[in-house]
Design an enzyme around this catalytic site. Structure first.
Site, PDB file in Angstrom:
ATOM      1  N   HIS A   1       5.224  -7.273  -0.636  1.00 40.31           N
ATOM      2  CA  HIS A   1       5.088  -8.530  -1.299  1.00 40.31           C
ATOM      3  C   HIS A   1       5.845  -8.629  -2.400  1.00 40.31           C
ATOM      4  O   HIS A   1       6.242  -7.611  -2.884  1.00 40.31           O
ATOM      5  CB  HIS A   1       3.790  -8.654  -1.445  1.00 40.31           C
TER       6      HIS A   1
ATOM      7  N   SER B   1       7.336   3.611   5.201  1.00 40.92           N
ATOM      8  CA  SER B   1       8.738   3.972   4.947  1.00 40.92           C
ATOM      9  C   SER B   1       8.585   3.984   3.151  1.00 40.92           C
ATOM     10  O   SER B   1       7.604   4.448   2.720  1.00 40.92           O
ATOM     11  CB  SER B   1       9.681   3.107   5.169  1.00 40.92           C
TER      12      SER B   1
ATOM     13  N   ASP C   1       0.671  -1.180   0.148  1.00 38.28           N
ATOM     14  CA  ASP C   1       0.054  -0.020  -0.090  1.00 38.28           C
ATOM     15  C   ASP C   1       0.916   1.252  -0.100  1.00 38.28           C
ATOM     16  O   ASP C   1       2.116   1.111   0.384  1.00 38.28           O
ATOM     17  CB  ASP C   1      -0.815  -0.007   1.140  1.00 38.28           C
TER      18      ASP C   1
END
Length: 406
Positions: A264, A375, A188
């Protein structure tokens, strides 16, 4: 009675004389006169007075008010700059990025962000009492706009500490992985910039670049690294492009504190090498990325490199303030934000061994790693010239959504 009163007066007079002659009274008087003089001076003279004042006098001024005054003044200056930028945007004028000077970057890097991040990491591991969990997590949810309906466990009492809450898992149906596109978003976040890499310079935001070689590190000469041999006259960018007719692309995704903190695999690829750069832990929010050139090269980061069906592929997890902990699920030897490190150093680890001559195979959407807080993820990869991004700079994106395809 009169004698007693006289003795009291003498005692008070003697104590007064002793107080006036004591070091404490001298310091107090000096400080009072110093502050009184400062009120009558203009700003430049005030600064000069502070620089020339005795150390003991400055110590008695207490550091907190000084820091608050300095920080407040600087924050006010930054707010004025932002206001001026907004006014220029309303007029339709393009605002060139105003980069931090060398001394501003040095001043920022002098802040012990690594120590503060380790302290925050320890604090996040502290188990919260059951009665405190709901108000603490609710405050965080309200502040950063966290959507807990997507969490695999919505009950706030389930999370024993802040670290578990930050690394919460999502419901399987919350992030469907797009199978039609060759590259998906690994996390995200917010798209800061994307496009082709030209002249070995990569955009961290529009108008602000960083060196590709400084970011990924020098090309190693070992056989197991995914960098092809190249002549000294070739640019670093050309050394990464392994197939004729291909181009080098990049995409930068900023994870805010309220975003899902795991990342991911963005495609089907094989990870053959890890390079860990210890470094600073400055904030990587879009405002800082616009202000500090080569911000991502200053910060601690973990670079994973390998190959996909079109050639070179890399994913880099960049650390930030309070995000010193970067975890890669298949790399147990990785330890980030260590107390001491050598400036400019890096640690290499090859996943190519005699038993495994290819590396770590990753499937699209497979869990790869996690941050303790938001981050930045940077993708740099090789693809044919007809590769198209399906993005807009500044847009919000979710893990599993399409980044681009052929």
């Amino acid at each position: 009675m009169a004698v007693a009163g006289g003795r009291g007066c003498v005692r008070s007079l003697r104590e007064g004389v002793l107080w006036r002659s004591s070091p404490c009274h001298c310091d107090y008087t000096a400080t009072r006169h110093f502050l009184g003089a400062l009120q009558k001076l203009p700003l430049q003279a005030w600064v000069r007075k502070v620089h020339t004042a005795p150390l003991r006098t400055l110590f008695l001024l207490r550091p907190v008010p000084i820091l608050l005054a300095a920080g407040g003044g600087y924050a006010g200056y930054r707010q004025y700059e932002k206001y001026r930028e907004r006014q220029l945007e309303k007029l339709g004028l393009e605002i060139p990025p105003k980069l931090a000077s060398h001394w501003e970057v040095s001043l920022y890097k002098s802040v012990p962000t690594r120590l503060l991040s380790r302290a925050c990491g320890r604090l996040n591991q502290v188990e919260l009492p059951s009665w405190l969990r709901r108000p603490v997590y609710s405050l965080y949810i309200w502040t950063f706009g966290v959507n807990m309906t997507e969490a695999a466990v919505e009950d706030l009492q389930h999370y024993r500490n802040l670290s578990e809450f930050f690394r919460r898992k999502l419901k399987p149906q919350a992030r469907p992985v797009c199978g039609l596109h060759s590259v998906i978003s690994p996390s995200d976040g917010k798209i800061l910039t994307f496009g082709q890499v030209k002249n070995s310079e990569v955009e961290q935001v529009k108008g602000v670049t960083y060196s590709l070689e400084s970011f990924l590190g020098p090309r190693a000469c070992t056989e197991d690294l995914p960098f092809p041999p190249a002549s000294s006259c070739d640019s670093f960018r050309n050394q990464l492009v392994t197939r004729e007719g291909n181009e080098l692309y990049h995409c930068v995704i900023y994870l805010a504190p309220g975003d899902y903190h795991c990342f991911h695999s963005p495609t089907d690829w094989t990870v053959s090498h890890r390079r860990h750069f210890p470094g600073s832990l400055m904030s990587v929010n879009p405002g800082m990325a616009r202000w500090i050139k080569e911000l991502f090269c200053h910060n601690e980061r973990v670079v994973l490199t390998g190959d996909w069906k079109h050639g070179f592929f890399s994913l880099t997890a960049v650390g930030a303030t309070n995000v010193g902990s970067i975890r890669i699920h298949f790399d147990q030897d990785l330890h980030t934000n260590s107390p001491s490190y050598s400036k400019g150093s890096y640690n290499d680890l090859s996943f190519v061994t005699h038993a495994n001559k290819e590396g770590i195979p990753m499937r699209k959407g497979e869990p790869l790693g996690e941050f303790n807080l938001g981050s930045t993820i940077v993708l740099i990869f090789e693809a044919p010239k007809d590769f198209n991004f399906r993005l807009k700079a500044g847009q919000k994106i979710l893990f599993g959504e399409a980044l681009g395809s052929l």
